[in-house]
Design a protein around this motif. Structure first.
Motif, short mmCIF file in Angstrom:
data_model
loop_
_atom_site.label_atom_id
_atom_site.label_comp_id
_atom_site.label_asym_id
_atom_site.label_seq_id
_atom_site.Cartn_x
_atom_site.Cartn_y
_atom_site.Cartn_z
N ASN A 61 2.25 -9.43 0.83
CA ASN A 61 1.53 -9.21 -0.42
C ASN A 61 1.49 -10.49 -1.25
O ASN A 61 2.49 -11.21 -1.36
CB ASN A 61 2.20 -8.10 -1.24
CG ASN A 61 2.03 -6.74 -0.60
OD1 ASN A 61 1.14 -6.53 0.21
ND2 ASN A 61 2.89 -5.80 -0.96
N THR A 77 -6.94 -9.71 0.07
CA THR A 77 -8.05 -9.05 -0.61
C THR A 77 -9.01 -10.07 -1.21
O THR A 77 -10.24 -9.89 -1.17
CB THR A 77 -7.51 -8.11 -1.71
OG1 THR A 77 -6.80 -7.03 -1.09
CG2 THR A 77 -8.64 -7.54 -2.55
N LYS A 105 -12.98 -10.33 -0.46
CA LYS A 105 -14.00 -10.28 -1.52
C LYS A 105 -14.92 -11.49 -1.46
O LYS A 105 -16.12 -11.39 -1.74
CB LYS A 105 -13.32 -10.21 -2.89
CG LYS A 105 -12.72 -8.86 -3.21
CD LYS A 105 -12.12 -8.85 -4.61
CE LYS A 105 -11.62 -7.47 -4.99
NZ LYS A 105 -11.03 -7.44 -6.35
N PRO A 165 -13.62 -1.55 -0.92
CA PRO A 165 -12.49 -2.11 -1.66
C PRO A 165 -11.26 -1.22 -1.60
O PRO A 165 -11.34 -0.03 -1.25
CB PRO A 165 -13.03 -2.20 -3.09
CG PRO A 165 -14.08 -1.15 -3.17
CD PRO A 165 -14.69 -1.07 -1.80
N HIS A 166 -10.14 -1.82 -1.94
CA HIS A 166 -8.86 -1.09 -1.95
C HIS A 166 -8.91 0.08 -2.92
O HIS A 166 -8.41 1.16 -2.63
CB HIS A 166 -7.74 -2.07 -2.35
CG HIS A 166 -6.38 -1.48 -2.26
ND1 HIS A 166 -5.40 -1.99 -1.45
CD2 HIS A 166 -5.81 -0.42 -2.88
CE1 HIS A 166 -4.30 -1.27 -1.57
NE2 HIS A 166 -4.52 -0.32 -2.44
N GLU A 167 -9.50 -0.13 -4.08
CA GLU A 167 -9.62 0.91 -5.11
C GLU A 167 -11.09 1.10 -5.45
O GLU A 167 -11.61 0.45 -6.35
CB GLU A 167 -8.82 0.54 -6.37
CG GLU A 167 -7.31 0.45 -6.15
CD GLU A 167 -6.70 1.80 -5.85
OE1 GLU A 167 -7.35 2.83 -6.16
OE2 GLU A 167 -5.59 1.84 -5.29
N ASP A 182 -10.65 -2.65 3.30
CA ASP A 182 -9.38 -2.97 2.65
C ASP A 182 -8.57 -1.69 2.49
O ASP A 182 -8.87 -0.85 1.64
CB ASP A 182 -9.64 -3.62 1.28
CG ASP A 182 -8.39 -4.26 0.68
OD1 ASP A 182 -7.28 -3.98 1.18
OD2 ASP A 182 -8.52 -5.03 -0.29
N GLU A 183 -7.57 -1.52 3.32
CA GLU A 183 -6.70 -0.34 3.34
C GLU A 183 -7.51 0.96 3.45
O GLU A 183 -7.40 1.86 2.62
CB GLU A 183 -5.83 -0.31 2.07
CG GLU A 183 -4.87 -1.47 1.94
CD GLU A 183 -3.72 -1.42 2.96
OE1 GLU A 183 -3.65 -0.45 3.74
OE2 GLU A 183 -2.91 -2.36 2.98
N ASN A 193 -5.56 4.64 3.50
CA ASN A 193 -4.65 5.07 2.42
C ASN A 193 -4.81 6.53 2.03
O ASN A 193 -3.83 7.19 1.69
CB ASN A 193 -4.85 4.20 1.17
CG ASN A 193 -4.02 2.93 1.24
OD1 ASN A 193 -3.36 2.66 2.23
ND2 ASN A 193 -4.07 2.14 0.18
N ILE A 217 -7.84 -4.83 6.56
CA ILE A 217 -6.53 -5.01 5.96
C ILE A 217 -5.86 -3.64 5.99
O ILE A 217 -6.42 -2.66 5.50
CB ILE A 217 -6.62 -5.50 4.50
CG1 ILE A 217 -7.31 -6.86 4.42
CG2 ILE A 217 -5.23 -5.56 3.86
CD1 ILE A 217 -7.60 -7.31 3.00
N SER A 218 -4.67 -3.56 6.56
CA SER A 218 -3.97 -2.27 6.62
C SER A 218 -2.48 -2.50 6.85
O SER A 218 -2.08 -3.40 7.59
CB SER A 218 -4.55 -1.40 7.74
OG SER A 218 -3.86 -0.17 7.82
N HIS A 219 -1.67 -1.64 6.22
CA HIS A 219 -0.23 -1.65 6.48
C HIS A 219 0.12 -0.71 7.63
O HIS A 219 1.28 -0.62 8.02
CB HIS A 219 0.53 -1.23 5.22
CG HIS A 219 0.55 -2.29 4.16
ND1 HIS A 219 -0.39 -2.34 3.15
CD2 HIS A 219 1.37 -3.34 3.96
CE1 HIS A 219 -0.14 -3.38 2.37
NE2 HIS A 219 0.91 -4.01 2.84
#
Length: 303
Positions: free
Chosen positions: A36, A41, A45, A70-72, A187-188, A191, A215-217
């Motif tokens: 992190n 991210t 972008k 996007p992540h959010e 991005d994730e 989730n 992007i992923s955990h």
């Protein structure tokens, strides 16, 4: 193809990353990893042209389209139902169909006889485009993706505003998958997915022609959906062949090789400095001492 050339991002005196370059080819499946705060991210972008770099260029081939999740994700306030919003992935085809319907009405009207040949030609053009498109399977495709991501038949006619943020993310993901761009930037994406929808997404992505940067955990998800890995670390981008598990193995091997190179170089530096300290005061060795010091100055240090 999308090319990243010598990107630089700075916050004051600190570089988030510097001189980052990479290429995404059609069909590439890339996992973007790093701890992190390394700029994953931000890089995504920049690739989506939602953020500008301080220096560097992102270039795309002609007709190379990019979609970014996007992540959010932001909430949607369109007033449409779930199905109507998802169907907007085919907006260009739906507009052509509407134009075709209007032309059919005009050709059947006595008031358009003077433009009959012009309207007939345009109708033929549109019909040819529709016949070579997916217009006749829009509903089937849309429902398949929505159901795969966990929506039910009853959800289709519900207003978008009635869904929570996690379900809105699924809707935006559904629209991106239906658009089938040249490159998907995710991005994730896992989730807000349950196990069933996650399993479906893995299978769906494995059959698609779009290039991916993810992007992923979720390491298992990366293993099943990617064949390359980009690592952002200490401001640098390093590329690895293989999925996440292969990247972990290869990174450890690179670390071992780099550590051996570093240790060997440090031993060489210490040996040189011992020579310099020992003979610095001897005039007969002055030329050799200066030569050793110049060698150290020119040495490309292993980090």
């Amino acid at each position: 193809m999308l090319a990243i050339n010598h990107l630089d991002i700075r916050y004051g005196e600190k570089h988030l990353f510097r001189d980052v370059s990479a290429v995404v080819h059609p069909g590439d499946r890339i996992g973007l990893v790093g701890v992190n705060g390394t700029g994953k991210t931000t890089l995504m972008k920049i690739m989506a042209e939602e953020t500008a770099a301080d220096d560097g260029v992102v270039s795309r081939s002609k007709l190379f389209s990019v979609s970014y999740l996007p992540h959010e994700p932001a909430l949607i306030s369109s007033g449409r139902t779930l199905y109507e919003e998802a169907e907007q992935a085919f907006a260009h085809l739906l507009e052509l169909q509407q134009e075709a319907d209007r032309l059919n009405e005009s050709l059947g009207s006595n008031g358009e006889q003077e433009r009959f040949d012009e309207l007939l030609e345009r109708q033929g053009q549109i019909q040819q485009m529709l016949d070579s498109s997916d217009i006749y399977t829009v509903r089937t495709q849309t429902e398949k993706v929505l159901f795969g991501l966990g929506f039910s038949q009853q959800d289709l006619q519900k207003p978008v505003s009635s869904f929570s943020g996690g379900w809105i993310m699924r809707l935006l993901l559904a629209k991106m998958l239906l658009q089938a761009p040249s490159l998907l930037l995710l991005d994730e994406p896992t989730n807000h997915l349950d196990l069933d929808s996650l399993t479906w997404l893995e299978s769906f992505l494995q059959t698609q022609e779009s290039a991916l940067v993810i992007i992923s955990h979720d390491r298992t998800f990366l293993d099943r959906t990617t064949t390359q890995t980009w690592e952002l670390s200490l401001g640098r981008l390093t590329t690895y062949k293989g999925n996440y598990s292969k990247y972990v193995e290869d990174k450890e091997e690179r670390r071992r090789i780099d550590k051996a190179s570093y240790d060997n170089q440090q031993a060489q530096i210490r040996q040189t400095m011992r020579f310099v300290e020992r003979f610095r005061a001897k005039s007969t060795k002055a030329r050799q001492v200066q030569s050793k010091l110049k060698q150290l100055d020119r040495l490309e240090r292993v980090e």
